[in-house]
Design a protein around this motif. Structure first.
Motif, PDB file in Angstrom:
ATOM      1  N   ALA A 283       0.840  -1.199   0.000  1.00 20.45           N
ATOM      2  CA  ALA A 283       0.000   0.000   0.000  1.00 20.45           C
ATOM      3  C   ALA A 283       0.871   1.242   0.000  1.00 20.45           C
ATOM      4  CB  ALA A 283      -0.919   0.009   1.225  1.00 20.45           C
ATOM      5  N   THR A 284       0.320   2.312  -0.501  1.00 19.87           N
ATOM      6  CA  THR A 284       0.935   3.624  -0.364  1.00 19.87           C
ATOM      7  C   THR A 284       0.284   4.305   0.828  1.00 19.87           C
ATOM      8  OG1 THR A 284       1.331   3.801  -2.752  1.00 19.87           O
ATOM      9  CG2 THR A 284       1.387   5.835  -1.477  1.00 19.87           C
ATOM     10  N   ILE A 285       1.040   4.510   1.890  1.00 21.28           N
ATOM     11  CA  ILE A 285       0.506   5.081   3.119  1.00 21.28           C
ATOM     12  C   ILE A 285       0.613   6.605   3.039  1.00 21.28           C
ATOM     13  CG2 ILE A 285       0.553   4.978   5.629  1.00 21.28           C
ATOM     14  CD1 ILE A 285       0.235   2.239   4.291  1.00 21.28           C
ATOM     15  N   PRO A 286      -0.515   7.324   3.046  1.00 25.43           N
ATOM     16  CA  PRO A 286      -0.454   8.786   2.998  1.00 25.43           C
ATOM     17  C   PRO A 286       0.297   9.341   4.209  1.00 25.43           C
ATOM     18  CG  PRO A 286      -2.695   7.997   2.597  1.00 25.43           C
ATOM     19  CD  PRO A 286      -1.896   6.818   3.081  1.00 25.43           C
ATOM     20  N   ILE A 287       0.847  10.526   4.041  1.00 27.47           N
ATOM     21  CA  ILE A 287       1.633  11.130   5.115  1.00 27.47           C
ATOM     22  C   ILE A 287       0.812  11.238   6.396  1.00 27.47           C
ATOM     23  CG2 ILE A 287       2.845  13.224   5.837  1.00 27.47           C
ATOM     24  CD1 ILE A 287       3.512  13.723   2.895  1.00 27.47           C
ATOM     25  N   ASN A 288      -0.447  11.641   6.283  1.00 22.70           N
ATOM     26  CA  ASN A 288      -1.263  11.842   7.486  1.00 22.70           C
ATOM     27  C   ASN A 288      -1.758  10.536   8.102  1.00 22.70           C
ATOM     28  OD1 ASN A 288      -3.063  11.207   5.451  1.00 22.70           O
ATOM     29  ND2 ASN A 288      -4.595  12.719   6.044  1.00 22.70           N
ATOM     30  N   LYS A 289      -1.408   9.393   7.478  1.00 20.30           N
ATOM     31  CA  LYS A 289      -1.820   8.092   8.016  1.00 20.30           C
ATOM     32  C   LYS A 289      -0.627   7.259   8.487  1.00 20.30           C
ATOM     33  CE  LYS A 289      -6.274   8.467   7.274  1.00 20.30           C
ATOM     34  NZ  LYS A 289      -7.260   8.473   8.386  1.00 20.30           N
ATOM     35  N   ILE A 290       0.578   7.789   8.335  1.00 22.70           N
ATOM     36  CA  ILE A 290       1.764   7.023   8.722  1.00 22.70           C
ATOM     37  C   ILE A 290       1.749   6.693  10.207  1.00 22.70           C
ATOM     38  CG2 ILE A 290       4.266   7.223   9.047  1.00 22.70           C
ATOM     39  CD1 ILE A 290       4.436   8.533   6.320  1.00 22.70           C
ATOM     40  N   SER A 291       1.360   7.640  11.038  1.00 22.03           N
ATOM     41  CA  SER A 291       1.299   7.390  12.482  1.00 22.03           C
ATOM     42  C   SER A 291       0.316   6.269  12.793  1.00 22.03           C
ATOM     43  CB  SER A 291       0.903   8.671  13.219  1.00 22.03           C
ATOM     44  OG  SER A 291       0.762   8.430  14.602  1.00 22.03           O
ATOM     45  N   GLU A 292      -0.827   6.271  12.143  1.00 29.95           N
ATOM     46  CA  GLU A 292      -1.829   5.221  12.350  1.00 29.95           C
ATOM     47  C   GLU A 292      -1.295   3.859  11.908  1.00 29.95           C
ATOM     48  OE1 GLU A 292      -5.968   4.194  10.106  1.00 29.95           O
ATOM     49  OE2 GLU A 292      -5.825   6.221  10.959  1.00 29.95           O
ATOM     50  N   PHE A 293      -0.590   3.833  10.785  1.00 26.89           N
ATOM     51  CA  PHE A 293       0.009   2.590  10.294  1.00 26.89           C
ATOM     52  C   PHE A 293       1.032   2.059  11.295  1.00 26.89           C
ATOM     53  CE2 PHE A 293       3.505   0.532   7.966  1.00 26.89           C
ATOM     54  CZ  PHE A 293       2.824  -0.499   7.342  1.00 26.89           C
ATOM     55  N   ASN A 294       1.910   2.941  11.792  1.00 24.06           N
ATOM     56  CA  ASN A 294       2.917   2.521  12.772  1.00 24.06           C
ATOM     57  C   ASN A 294       2.272   2.007  14.055  1.00 24.06           C
ATOM     58  OD1 ASN A 294       5.154   3.063  11.167  1.00 24.06           O
ATOM     59  ND2 ASN A 294       5.374   5.157  11.913  1.00 24.06           N
ATOM     60  N   GLN A 295       1.176   2.627  14.456  1.00 25.09           N
ATOM     61  CA  GLN A 295       0.488   2.201  15.671  1.00 25.09           C
ATOM     62  C   GLN A 295      -0.080   0.789  15.519  1.00 25.09           C
ATOM     63  OE1 GLN A 295      -2.423   5.214  16.610  1.00 25.09           O
ATOM     64  NE2 GLN A 295      -0.857   6.769  17.011  1.00 25.09           N
ATOM     65  N   PHE A 296      -0.572   0.455  14.325  1.00 23.85           N
ATOM     66  CA  PHE A 296      -1.078  -0.901  14.111  1.00 23.85           C
ATOM     67  C   PHE A 296       0.061  -1.918  14.195  1.00 23.85           C
ATOM     68  CE2 PHE A 296      -2.613  -4.405  11.291  1.00 23.85           C
ATOM     69  CZ  PHE A 296      -3.628  -4.834  12.132  1.00 23.85           C
ATOM     70  N   LEU A 297       1.239  -1.567  13.668  1.00 19.86           N
ATOM     71  CA  LEU A 297       2.395  -2.455  13.795  1.00 19.86           C
ATOM     72  C   LEU A 297       2.795  -2.607  15.257  1.00 19.86           C
ATOM     73  CD1 LEU A 297       4.689  -1.461  10.783  1.00 19.86           C
ATOM     74  CD2 LEU A 297       2.893  -3.181  10.892  1.00 19.86           C
ATOM     75  N   ASP A 298       2.717  -1.521  16.031  1.00 18.17           N
ATOM     76  CA  ASP A 298       3.002  -1.602  17.467  1.00 18.17           C
ATOM     77  C   ASP A 298       2.023  -2.544  18.159  1.00 18.17           C
ATOM     78  OD1 ASP A 298       5.152   0.121  17.376  1.00 18.17           O
ATOM     79  OD2 ASP A 298       3.952   1.906  17.811  1.00 18.17           O
ATOM     80  N   LEU A 299       0.760  -2.487  17.744  1.00 11.54           N
ATOM     81  CA  LEU A 299      -0.259  -3.368  18.326  1.00 11.54           C
ATOM     82  C   LEU A 299       0.081  -4.831  18.056  1.00 11.54           C
ATOM     83  CD1 LEU A 299      -3.077  -3.640  19.713  1.00 11.54           C
ATOM     84  CD2 LEU A 299      -4.060  -3.608  17.411  1.00 11.54           C
ATOM     85  N   ILE A 300       0.485  -5.144  16.819  1.00 12.99           N
ATOM     86  CA  ILE A 300       0.868  -6.513  16.477  1.00 12.99           C
ATOM     87  C   ILE A 300       2.044  -6.959  17.344  1.00 12.99           C
ATOM     88  CG2 ILE A 300       1.815  -7.980  14.651  1.00 12.99           C
ATOM     89  CD1 ILE A 300       0.295  -6.250  12.635  1.00 12.99           C
ATOM     90  N   PHE A 301       2.976  -6.068  17.563  1.00 15.80           N
ATOM     91  CA  PHE A 301       4.149  -6.372  18.371  1.00 15.80           C
ATOM     92  C   PHE A 301       3.770  -6.684  19.819  1.00 15.80           C
ATOM     93  CE2 PHE A 301       7.661  -5.108  21.131  1.00 15.80           C
ATOM     94  CZ  PHE A 301       8.753  -5.721  20.532  1.00 15.80           C
ATOM     95  N   GLN A 302       2.788  -5.961  20.334  1.00 15.39           N
ATOM     96  CA  GLN A 302       2.496  -6.023  21.767  1.00 15.39           C
ATOM     97  C   GLN A 302       1.539  -7.145  22.158  1.00 15.39           C
ATOM     98  OE1 GLN A 302       1.034  -2.060  22.450  1.00 15.39           O
ATOM     99  NE2 GLN A 302       3.031  -1.112  22.046  1.00 15.39           N
ATOM    100  N   VAL A 303       0.584  -7.490  21.280  1.00 19.58           N
ATOM    101  CA  VAL A 303      -0.508  -8.379  21.733  1.00 19.58           C
ATOM    102  C   VAL A 303      -0.319  -9.825  21.315  1.00 19.58           C
ATOM    103  CG1 VAL A 303      -2.115  -6.441  21.613  1.00 19.58           C
ATOM    104  CG2 VAL A 303      -1.968  -8.017  19.681  1.00 19.58           C
ATOM    105  N   ASN A 304       0.836 -10.199  20.792  1.00 18.82           N
ATOM    106  CA  ASN A 304       0.955 -11.568  20.255  1.00 18.82           C
ATOM    107  C   ASN A 304       1.479 -12.572  21.289  1.00 18.82           C
ATOM    108  OD1 ASN A 304       3.961 -12.522  19.418  1.00 18.82           O
ATOM    109  ND2 ASN A 304       3.845 -10.290  19.325  1.00 18.82           N
ATOM    110  N   ARG A 305       1.207 -12.316  22.553  1.00 17.43           N
ATOM    111  CA  ARG A 305       1.622 -13.240  23.616  1.00 17.43           C
ATOM    112  C   ARG A 305       0.805 -14.534  23.550  1.00 17.43           C
ATOM    113  NH1 ARG A 305      -0.365 -13.494  29.022  1.00 17.43           N
ATOM    114  NH2 ARG A 305       1.095 -14.466  30.493  1.00 17.43           N
ATOM    115  N   ILE A 306       1.534 -15.660  23.599  1.00 19.85           N
ATOM    116  CA  ILE A 306       0.906 -16.989  23.622  1.00 19.85           C
ATOM    117  C   ILE A 306       0.803 -17.442  25.080  1.00 19.85           C
ATOM    118  CG2 ILE A 306       1.222 -19.404  22.928  1.00 19.85           C
ATOM    119  CD1 ILE A 306       2.836 -18.330  20.512  1.00 19.85           C
ATOM    120  N   TRP A 307      -0.373 -17.973  25.449  1.00 18.56           N
ATOM    121  CA  TRP A 307      -0.575 -18.373  26.853  1.00 18.56           C
ATOM    122  C   TRP A 307      -1.450 -19.618  26.908  1.00 18.56           C
ATOM    123  CZ3 TRP A 307      -5.006 -19.101  29.712  1.00 18.56           C
ATOM    124  CH2 TRP A 307      -4.821 -19.258  31.104  1.00 18.56           C
ATOM    125  N   PHE A 308      -1.124 -20.521  27.864  1.00 17.62           N
ATOM    126  CA  PHE A 308      -2.000 -21.662  28.162  1.00 17.62           C
ATOM    127  C   PHE A 308      -1.629 -22.177  29.550  1.00 17.62           C
ATOM    128  CE2 PHE A 308       1.698 -23.250  25.875  1.00 17.62           C
ATOM    129  CZ  PHE A 308       2.115 -24.347  26.606  1.00 17.62           C
TER     130      PHE A 308
END
Length: 651
Positions: free
Chosen positions: A622-647
């Motif tokens: 995708a081409t990420i518009p300048i005003n959406k780059i922060s939102e895109f980075n935040q989604f990557l941060d979310l992927i980084f943070q919530v992928n904990r495996i637990w059982f």
């Protein structure tokens, strides 16, 4: 910096222009350039009637990180029937030591097939008024030996002596272009602004006959142009601010404003002329025909598999060598000769593939493209100058045409290198009347992780891991690892593993698919992690998908001046856990996160004592518009943070 000294030095320029230059005959030049460049330093001309930037502006440039300013960028072009003479003057003011370190040389390109250069001035004006001549023997002359590209251009570098804060460098050179020596229409692309502040830009083009009048076009709104019957004059009314530089930015060729002059032509003419040049390589090709049938002899493969047989040979067994002097810069050599020699440049390899494919009944044809340009909007006028590479495309009976880069051993039909995704292209022949762009893959970067973790009664975990890097990721790793010795490769594999895990273990590491071009590259390991848990107290277990956490930050961008060209990521992991003595009781949550940029999915599958956790990240290109780059980075941060495996297990 002493602004008064700089101003005083500049005031002296008109007086210094009356002085005669030293005698510097061309025989003082390096031997490599004597046939193409003359050193004719003559009496300087009085054209330096331009003000220095004010001390306030100079300070502002300094504070913004710009250590050099271009004071003059002047072009005088005289167009004749068969000759074009362009005189260029460039002057730079050096503000800081870093500016001197990074920009203390000047340079220009020359096409040795149809151009000759003459250096008229090359010196440094010091703040105290001294004039220091450039040593002609210090000039450098280097070819553009970029892999996979074709041209006849050489790079002339002029090192300036004794630069200091406040120094001004002056370079004047003339390039004569013989239009008769190129089968393509003459054209010139000039950049009135760049990554350095430009105080004054001007160009004057002249011609003495209407027959020699060029067409021209610019996309720079700050360039004021006026044209009469026999001349074109363009100049900037205000200094041109520099374009910011940042990681992940578009190519300079897609970004910087241009002024283009050329002989009147059409895209259809460019395409048909190149078709004539390329077709000359297909004569006397009986040996090529026989060899093509030999490559597929005894096979009952699909059309795509047959084409990949040809690709495997041309891309993998005909090495890239760019011997492109003279007419070879545009004209491929006979395919029979390329087959015999087993080497050639991109044109040679492409036409060998096209020849063999046509002999097998395929509608193959060559295509001009660029490794540096993706914007059709920047192709202001029809010209071959926009293209520096050649690939092949094949019309398929049941699907859209498929293209292949024969300079890339990892390439296969329909699978172009990632740096060509979306690049401008011009089909050769095929009734072409305009340029297009090559297709983009939905996911340029693809990897699949499979891990099996067996828990032991002694509190250890035995892990079997397999990482499959596909397409461009696999190709990139394959090129890197293939260039290493076995010892270097083993060391790289170990360091790569320790980058994720502890260095207190001794993994058994292997690599598979190193020679299988076009297939996934697989990195495997077997590792025992001792004393991970207390067997008597093991009630629950958790960890992150470490490979995903390692990958995701690499796709974030810190840029904020330009849209971000994200090439797409498809990540999939399947991680299983087995404790023969315990049954899984509870598992972590299913995850389904959606965003405009893609999705993260996580689900658990319990089968008795074994738990399998599947994670998939799909982020399309995708081409990420300048005003959406922060939102895109935040989604990557979310992927980084919530992928904990637990059982956990029953208490």
């Amino acid at each position: 910096m002493n602004s008064k000294a700089i101003f005083f030095a500049f005031i002296l320029l008109p007086f210094l222009t009356q002085a005669l230059a030293q005698e510097n005959p061309s025989d003082q030049l390096p031997d490599s350039m004597k046939n193409f460049v003359d050193w004719h330093v003559a009496q300087a001309q009085d054209f330096y009637s331009v003000d220095l930037p004010t001390s306030e502006k100079t300070t502002a440039y300094h504070q913004s990180g710009y250590g050099v300013v271009q004071l003059i960028d002047k072009h005088d072009i005289e167009i004749k029937q068969s000759l074009v003479e362009e005189t260029v003057t460039s002057a730079y003011l050096y503000i800081t030591n870093s500016g001197i370190e990074n920009s203390g040389n000047d340079s220009f390109w020359i096409n040795i097939h149809n151009q000759h250069a003459e250096i008229l001035e090359a010196y440094v004006l010091q703040p105290d008024g001294r004039r220091l001549q450039v040593d002609p023997s210090a000039l450098q002359f280097n070819s553009d030996n970029s892999s996979g590209t074709f041209n006849d251009y050489f790079y002339v570098t002029i090192p300036y002596p004794q630069l200091q804060q406040g120094s001004i460098s002056i370079l004047t050179y003339k390039i004569r272009t013989d239009k008769k020596r190129s089968p393509m229409p003459w054209a010139r692309i000039i950049y009135p602004a760049g990554f350095t502040p430009v105080e004054n830009f001007s160009i004057r083009a002249s011609w003495k006959s209407e027959k020699w009048k060029p067409v021209w076009q610019t996309d720079y709104p700050d360039l004021n142009c006026s044209e009469d019957q026999f001349s074109l004059i363009c100049r900037t009314q205000q200094p041109s601010p520099p374009f910011p530089i940042e990681d992940g930015m578009p190519s300079a060729y897609d970004l910087l404003p241009t002024l283009v002059l050329s002989e009147p032509s059409t895209w259809k003419t460019i395409s048909s002329t190149m078709e004539e040049l390329s077709s000359s390589a297909l004569k006397d090709n009986k040996k090529v025909q026989d060899f093509a049938f030999t490559l597929i002899k005894g096979t009952k493969n699909s059309p795509l598999q047959r084409l990949n047989h040809l690709t495997d040979f041309v891309a993998g067994k005909v090495r890239y060598v760019g011997i492109e002097h003279g007419s070879n810069g545009l004209t491929p050599k006979p395919t029979r000769k390329t087959l015999e020699q087993r080497y050639g440049d991109c044109k040679d390899k492409t036409m060998l593939f096209v020849d063999m494919a046509r002999n097998l009944g395929f509608g193959a044809y060559p295509v001009l493209t660029s490794t540096k340009r993706k914007s059709l909007a920047k192709l202001l006028l029809p010209s071959s100058l926009y293209f520096n590479h050649m690939i092949a495309c094949v019309g398929m009976p049941t699907k859209k045409e498929q293209c292949v880069d024969l300079t890339d051993p990892d390439s296969s039909v329909g699978n172009l290198p990632h740096y060509l995704h979306g690049s401008v292209m011009l089909k050769i022949g095929q009734g072409t009347d305009k340029p297009e762009t090559l297709p983009k893959e939905r996911y340029a970067w693809r990897v699949s992780i499979t891990a099996h973790n067996r828990f032991t009664d002694q509190g250890s975990i035995f892990e079997t891991l397999e990482r499959s890097y596909m397409s461009h990721w696999g190709a990139q790793l394959r090129r890197s690892l293939s260039s290493k010795t076995k010892q270097q490769r083993d060391q790289w594999l170990l360091e790569d593993y320790y980058n994720i895990y502890t260095d207190r273990v001794n993994p058994d590491l292997r690599v598979t698919g190193l020679e299988n071009y076009g297939s996934p590259l697989i990195l495997s390991s077997e590792t025992q992690f001792d004393n991970i848990f207390d067997p008597k107290q093991l009630a629950e277990y958790s960890e992150y998908d470490l490979w995903l956490r390692n990958i995701i930050p690499n796709f974030k961008t810190l840029g904020f001046h330009y849209p971000y060209e994200f090439q797409g990521l498809h990540y999939r992991s399947e991680i299983s856990y087995l404790h023969a003595e315990k049954i899984i009781a509870n598992i972590g949550p299913t995850i389904n996160y959606l965003s405009p940029w893609g999705e993260l999915n996580r689900w658990y599958d319990v089968n008795g004592a074994q738990l399998t956790v599947l994670t998939e990240v799909r982020l399309p290109q995708a081409t990420i518009p300048i005003n959406k780059i922060s939102e895109f980075n935040q989604f990557l941060d979310l992927i980084f943070q919530v992928n904990r495996i637990w059982f956990n297990y029953p208490s």
